[in-house]
Design a protein around this motif. Sequence first.
Motif: not given
Length: 431
Positions: A265, A292-294
């Motif tokens: 992460n 999430t990707t962020r």
Amino acid sequence: MTGINRRNLFRTVGVSAGAATLTGAAAVAARGDDDDRGRRVLTGIEVLHRDDYRQVRGERVGLISNPTGTVPDLRHEIDLIAETGLVDLVAAFGPEHGFRGSSQAGGSEGDYTDPRTGVPVYDTYGKGPDKIADYFRDSGVETVLFDIQDVGARFYTYIWTMYDCMVAAARTGVRFVVLDRPNPISGVAAYGPVMHPEHASFVGRKAISQQHGMTVAELAGLFNAEFVPADAGGPAELDVVRMKGWRRDLYHEQTGQTFVMPSPNMPRVETAVVYPGTCLFEATNLSEGRGTTRPFELIGAPYLDHAWADALRSQELPGVEFREAYFTPVYSKHQWKPCAGVQLHVTDRRDFDAIRTAIAMIISAKRVAPEFAWRESKAPYWIDRLTGTDQVRRDIDAGAGVDDVVAGWQQDLRSFRRLRAQHLIYRSGDR
């Protein structure tokens, strides 16, 4: 050397070659740093390799590392060290997420034999100094190398793996050698609350500030002088292989080094920039963007709406813009539930204070949403573990404003900054 083309391995990767690819906050951070063009910082492992491993020749060596322990061609250093035949490498030790990095947060890979090198790997995650000392004895190591990329925040667990291993080294008479790497979010200053001993845990063993502004080698020197206990045989026999060319004001993109994810992460430098602050949302019932990707850049909850983004934007916090954002985490908190919130976009890293910004975000979320709550734990509150004090939570719950909350930790921070100054290795640069 055997089978290694040193010229190819240490090919120069100038920062200027990568500068054209910098966008957004990275470009802002790099703007005006003409003196850094053509610079490439050499990490500790590169310096050790350049010197033909003379610091550890003739000794039984163990390696504490993870996927960030790379060399310029992006191979893992254990593969390089094993291939040279110059080092008697008898063991490896993995932290949280594992030596090769296959596990998620709060996990590890267990004990196993590394299939590429045949080196036995011991799992240190969740193990205290006593168990790690047993590993050192069982493996027969005489010297242990530590090489893991930190991200500059007290609650990132790799520095406490280092501390526990230093205590184990002191107990067993093993020499401890730190191969230094850049602090990716620079090392200009320390920020945030300092941990109080009653809140010690694996996300903060000892009294350092939330954003420490040090390299791992500098932290090792501080730990050894101040915290490795005498009843453990401390201080440890500590050596450091310094970087070449690092300067305290450099962000990772300016070092010429490739950023390898230190954990699942922590996908990019921008994540590391906000992490010392937005990791505090782990201690709330808002999603910190895991799933999430962020992660740590997207923050929100199912019970929020556009009002939170409006409130944050109206504060005009320095160095950051807030984009109203909607997302659905695929794991972790609020899995598969649509969340409303914000994405942080850091516009000027030198004006941005990650911790003060996160405090402002928490106070604002609490004001706009009555559903806001702290995540309870055995502490009883996880926020007290992350901040290292109950002052932050108590002040926020009492209705204090951002400036008052921040003022509450300044005396401790001033004391830590004086201590920190005694253990800095790098000043304006080390060429």
